[in-house]
Structures are given as C-alpha cells and as structure tokens.
Design a protein around this motif. Structure first.
Motif, short mmCIF file in Angstrom:
data_model
loop_
_atom_site.label_atom_id
_atom_site.label_comp_id
_atom_site.label_asym_id
_atom_site.label_seq_id
_atom_site.Cartn_x
_atom_site.Cartn_y
_atom_site.Cartn_z
N VAL A 1 0.63 -1.08 0.08
CA VAL A 1 -0.11 -0.15 0.18
C VAL A 1 0.76 1.34 -0.06
O VAL A 1 0.32 2.39 -0.12
CB VAL A 1 -1.10 0.07 1.27
CG1 VAL A 1 -2.01 -1.09 1.14
CG2 VAL A 1 -0.16 0.01 2.35
N GLN A 2 2.23 0.98 0.20
CA GLN A 2 3.16 2.29 0.11
C GLN A 2 3.53 2.61 -1.19
O GLN A 2 4.13 3.51 -1.48
CB GLN A 2 4.41 1.97 1.00
CG GLN A 2 4.18 1.57 2.36
CD GLN A 2 5.30 1.25 3.33
OE1 GLN A 2 6.51 1.93 2.79
NE2 GLN A 2 5.10 0.31 4.07
N VAL A 3 3.13 1.53 -2.36
CA VAL A 3 3.88 1.86 -3.44
C VAL A 3 3.23 3.03 -4.33
O VAL A 3 4.08 3.77 -4.88
CB VAL A 3 3.66 0.46 -4.50
CG1 VAL A 3 4.09 0.82 -5.95
CG2 VAL A 3 4.37 -0.60 -3.99
N ASN A 4 1.90 3.37 -4.11
CA ASN A 4 1.33 4.50 -4.69
C ASN A 4 0.55 5.24 -3.47
O ASN A 4 -0.50 5.19 -3.45
CB ASN A 4 0.44 3.99 -5.60
CG ASN A 4 0.89 3.58 -6.94
OD1 ASN A 4 2.14 3.97 -7.30
ND2 ASN A 4 0.46 2.78 -7.91
N PRO A 5 1.40 5.75 -2.84
CA PRO A 5 0.78 6.49 -1.63
C PRO A 5 -0.42 7.68 -1.76
O PRO A 5 -1.32 7.55 -1.25
CB PRO A 5 1.85 7.38 -0.90
CG PRO A 5 3.04 7.38 -2.01
CD PRO A 5 2.77 6.23 -2.76
N GLU A 6 -0.50 7.84 -3.06
CA GLU A 6 -1.30 9.10 -3.58
C GLU A 6 -2.80 8.45 -3.53
O GLU A 6 -3.87 9.04 -3.76
CB GLU A 6 -1.12 9.58 -4.84
CG GLU A 6 -0.91 8.73 -6.15
CD GLU A 6 0.31 8.17 -6.21
OE1 GLU A 6 0.29 7.41 -7.41
OE2 GLU A 6 1.18 8.28 -5.40
N ASP A 7 -2.81 6.95 -3.67
CA ASP A 7 -3.97 6.17 -3.98
C ASP A 7 -4.87 6.07 -2.35
O ASP A 7 -5.96 5.67 -2.54
CB ASP A 7 -3.96 4.98 -4.60
CG ASP A 7 -3.52 5.17 -6.00
OD1 ASP A 7 -3.70 6.23 -6.67
OD2 ASP A 7 -2.90 4.35 -6.53
N HIS A 8 -4.00 6.24 -1.35
CA HIS A 8 -4.33 6.10 -0.04
C HIS A 8 -5.29 4.92 0.32
O HIS A 8 -6.23 4.73 0.90
CB HIS A 8 -5.62 7.08 0.01
CG HIS A 8 -5.12 8.70 -0.23
ND1 HIS A 8 -4.20 9.24 0.84
CD2 HIS A 8 -5.29 9.52 -1.04
CE1 HIS A 8 -3.72 10.53 0.25
NE2 HIS A 8 -4.51 10.78 -0.73
N LEU A 9 -4.56 3.73 -0.24
CA LEU A 9 -5.02 2.55 -0.14
C LEU A 9 -4.80 1.89 1.42
O LEU A 9 -3.87 2.59 2.24
CB LEU A 9 -4.37 1.33 -0.91
CG LEU A 9 -4.57 1.87 -2.42
CD1 LEU A 9 -3.83 0.74 -3.35
CD2 LEU A 9 -5.96 1.85 -2.96
N LYS A 10 -5.52 1.07 1.90
CA LYS A 10 -5.19 0.39 3.15
C LYS A 10 -5.35 -1.13 3.26
O LYS A 10 -5.92 -1.81 2.05
CB LYS A 10 -6.35 1.10 4.38
CG LYS A 10 -7.64 0.60 3.82
CD LYS A 10 -8.89 1.46 4.82
CE LYS A 10 -9.86 1.21 4.68
NZ LYS A 10 -10.68 1.84 3.31
N VAL A 11 -5.00 -1.68 4.27
CA VAL A 11 -5.15 -2.90 4.30
C VAL A 11 -6.37 -3.57 4.83
O VAL A 11 -6.52 -2.99 6.05
CB VAL A 11 -4.06 -3.79 5.05
CG1 VAL A 11 -3.87 -5.10 4.96
CG2 VAL A 11 -2.61 -3.49 4.22
N VAL A 12 -7.08 -4.62 4.30
CA VAL A 12 -8.38 -4.87 4.89
C VAL A 12 -8.18 -6.40 4.77
O VAL A 12 -7.70 -7.27 4.21
CB VAL A 12 -9.71 -4.37 3.98
CG1 VAL A 12 -9.58 -2.94 4.03
CG2 VAL A 12 -9.47 -5.01 2.66
N MET A 13 -9.13 -7.03 5.84
CA MET A 13 -9.01 -8.39 6.13
C MET A 13 -10.32 -9.18 5.55
O MET A 13 -11.51 -8.65 5.59
CB MET A 13 -9.11 -8.75 7.67
CG MET A 13 -8.03 -8.01 8.36
SD MET A 13 -6.43 -8.90 7.94
CE MET A 13 -6.60 -10.45 8.58
N ASP A 14 -10.30 -10.20 4.96
CA ASP A 14 -11.53 -10.97 4.43
C ASP A 14 -11.11 -12.50 4.49
O ASP A 14 -10.48 -13.00 3.49
CB ASP A 14 -12.05 -10.40 2.71
CG ASP A 14 -13.03 -11.35 2.33
OD1 ASP A 14 -13.85 -11.75 3.18
OD2 ASP A 14 -13.25 -11.17 1.15
N LEU A 15 -11.79 -12.97 5.52
CA LEU A 15 -11.02 -14.36 5.77
C LEU A 15 -12.43 -15.38 5.42
O LEU A 15 -13.22 -15.65 6.11
CB LEU A 15 -10.75 -14.70 7.16
CG LEU A 15 -9.76 -13.60 7.68
CD1 LEU A 15 -9.58 -14.04 9.18
CD2 LEU A 15 -8.28 -13.75 6.80
N PRO A 16 -12.18 -16.21 4.14
CA PRO A 16 -13.25 -17.19 3.91
C PRO A 16 -13.04 -18.39 4.58
O PRO A 16 -11.92 -18.68 5.26
CB PRO A 16 -12.91 -17.07 2.37
CG PRO A 16 -11.60 -17.00 2.22
CD PRO A 16 -11.37 -15.77 2.90
#
Length: 350
Positions: free
Chosen positions: A284-299
């Motif tokens: 998520v640091q690669v393109n900081p301008e996109d303001h991405l975050k890490v989310v959890m989705d555990l099937p």
C-alpha cells in the motif's frame, strides 16, 4: 520493450563476467514463457543484441499462446511446442540447459495435482535424459524453497543441508514432492553419468512477467494495487517468507549455472524477510497518492490449496560466497513490478 524489463536485463548481464561461456553456444530453456524462463530466455537474446553473442536459444513450452513478440520474432530463437512430461522432440545439439518448466500457481496445484507432479518428476527426467544424450556442458534445475517443508521446532533457517517436514499423503504435496524427486534425479545423473547438474532453490520470486491472476498472495496484492483497490488479506498474514526480485534471482541462476562448483544453492535475500501482513502493508506504500489500506476478508476455505508452511526462511550464505549481491529491497522490487504493470496496461498489453 518495457523499460523496466530492459533495465533488469542490463543489470543481469552486468552482474558477472562469466556470460562469455554462452558465446556461440545453444541454450535450451524449458518453460520459457513463465516468469523465470522468460527472463532467462530474454537475457540470452539481449546478450546477442547488446554484446554480439551468437547464442542460439531453444524454448520449450506446451502451447504457443501469448509468446512475447521480442522472443517470437528474434532470429536466434527457436520454439518447440510440446508437453515437458513427454520425451523431448529436439534434434539440435544443446550445450546448456535450464529446466524451468513447472506449474507454480496454487490454482493449478489444487485443480491438477497429477499434472503438477508429472511436470516436475517426468519433466525433469526427460530434460536430464536429453542433457545426458547431448553431453551438455551444464544443466540447471529450478527448484523451490517448498522442498524444505515445515520447519521443526527451533529451526529458524533452512540451509542447503537441513530439511523440515513435507507430508507426502496430501495432494498439495504434489509440488514439493515432485521437486524433491527431481532434485534426487539431478544428483543421480551427476553421480552415474558425470553430468554437470546444478540445483537452485528459489525463495518466493516476484516481478515483471508474473501473472496477477495465478492465486498467489503477492499476485492478489499486486492486482489490488494496480486497480487502486484496498489490499485484501484472506489470512491472518502470520506466515513469514523470504522474497527475491526476479532480476536478482535470475542473476543468481546464471551465476550458479556458469560459475559455481557445488550442486545446490538457495536463492533468496535474507534481508527481505517479511510476513504476509507486512507484505500487504508494504504494497500500500507503492502508490501513496491512492490512499489504499489493508483490509481483512477471511473465507471459510481460505487454506484450501494453499501452501501449509508457516515459515520459509532461506539462508543465503552459500550464494553470497559466490559473489552474488541482491540489489532490490521488497519495497523497491514491488514498486518496479507495479511500474512495469502500469506500463503494460497503458500500452494495451495487460
């Protein structure tokens, strides 16, 4: 040619003074369309273009779909279409062989375990038999850190002569057990016939040429970043891996093939040891301008078809002693990978 790829190829051919051994030789690369096989093939062709080497490259692949035009149209390239699990239909004399053909996608391992183990076991036997009949100068088998399995208690690193546990009675073991069988074949051909065999055990290798749809966690993360989506984790992310950027890995492969004495080497940058969770946070640091975050989705079936190993730290002292020096951190390598993918998409190739 994508500028990221060309920069990588230039780095590889500048990484040692042993490439002269390939001059006026014929090199066979099995699985030449795969990420590793593709870089190996393009390095040989790039040596022809930039240094005037007369390397004849034979690429073996099971289908002729999506072959890079640079490779397909190069005058020094010959393409052979056949299943690696069948005896080789090649009449040319071959001096050097790199056996890189192997399913690497967890999706294939899950859906076709028989084909996976056949490609590694039967494919390697066919490649070694062909090398023996050709009296080839050298043979390199692309193995995997997965042959080490799950480490035992208090086992922090895998050296080339230390091993963990692989359960042979699970279908997912089609990949590591196939690789282990192939390694034993390499040793047997060396002992019985004097064939100059080498084995490279790769850490998790990533970079230009990898599919973002093959089901591996780093591929899923890259797809998220490329599409400006939050990075989705489908596990708790505790598993620890050693990552190696493709250009670093390929420079090590050529060093092992052309300039080493021992038979087996780990390839992985011990400094690039990160957990899956840490990898997501890096991406998520690669393109900081996109303001991405890490989310959890555990099937519920998150672990089905996934490598069961929770640790995978390769000790790289042996390859470092050969003079190999990895150039890219995890952040640098994944940033280059994203830039490559962005260029491919912008130019309509993705």
């Amino acid at each position: 040619m994508n500028k990221i790829l060309e920069e990588d190829l230039q780095m590889i051919i500048n990484s040692g003074d042993y490439f002269e051994k390939l001059n006026n030789k014929t090199v066979l690369v099995t699985g030449f369309k795969g990420m590793i096989g593709s870089y190996l093939t393009k390095t040989c062709l790039y040596l022809n273009d930039t240094k005037g080497y007369n390397i004849q490259v034979i690429g073996l692949e099971r289908n002729d779909e999506r072959i890079d035009p640079y490779v397909a149209n190069h005058p020094n390239m010959k393409i052979v279409i056949q299943d690696v699990a069948q005896p080789f239909k090649i009449e040319d004399h071959v001096d050097w062989i790199v056996h890189a053909a192997s399913p690497a996608s967890p999706l294939i391992m899950k859906n076709d375990p028989v084909g996976t183990v056949a490609a590694n076991a039967l494919g390697t036997w066919n490649a070694l038999d062909f090398a023996h009949k050709n009296n080839s100068e050298g043979f390199l088998f692309i193995s995997s850190r997965e042959i080490y399995g799950q480490p035992y208690d208090n086992q922090e690193q895998f050296y080339e002569d230390t091993y963990g546990l692989v359960d042979p009675l699970t279908p997912r073991s089609c990949y590591p057990e196939g690789k282990k069988c192939a390694e034993t074949m390499c040793v047997c051909y060396k002992e019985q016939y004097g064939l100059n065999t080498k084995i490279a055990r790769l850490a998790h290798t990533y970079g230009p040429g990898m599919s973002i749809y093959d089901g591996r966690v780093q591929a899923d993360f890259l797809k998220n970043v490329l599409n400006k989506e939050d990075v989705v984790m489908k596990s708790t992310g505790e598993a620890v891996r050693t990552y190696s950027y493709i250009a670093d890995s390929v420079s090590a492969l050529f060093r092992i093939l052309l300039d080493s004495d021992d038979i087996v080497y780990n390839i992985g940058d011990s400094k690039n040891k990160v957990s899956i969770k840490e990898l997501a946070e890096i991406l998520v640091q690669v393109n900081p301008e996109d303001h991405l975050k890490v989310v959890m989705d555990l099937p519920k079936d998150a672990l089905k078809g996934v490598s069961p190993f929770t640790l995978g730290i390769l000790n790289n002292d042996k390859i470092l002693a050969l003079g190999w020096k990895p150039q890219f951190s995890v952040l640098d390598g994944f940033t280059r990978t994203v830039r490559y993918l962005e260029i491919e998409r912008a130019e309509g190739r993705l």
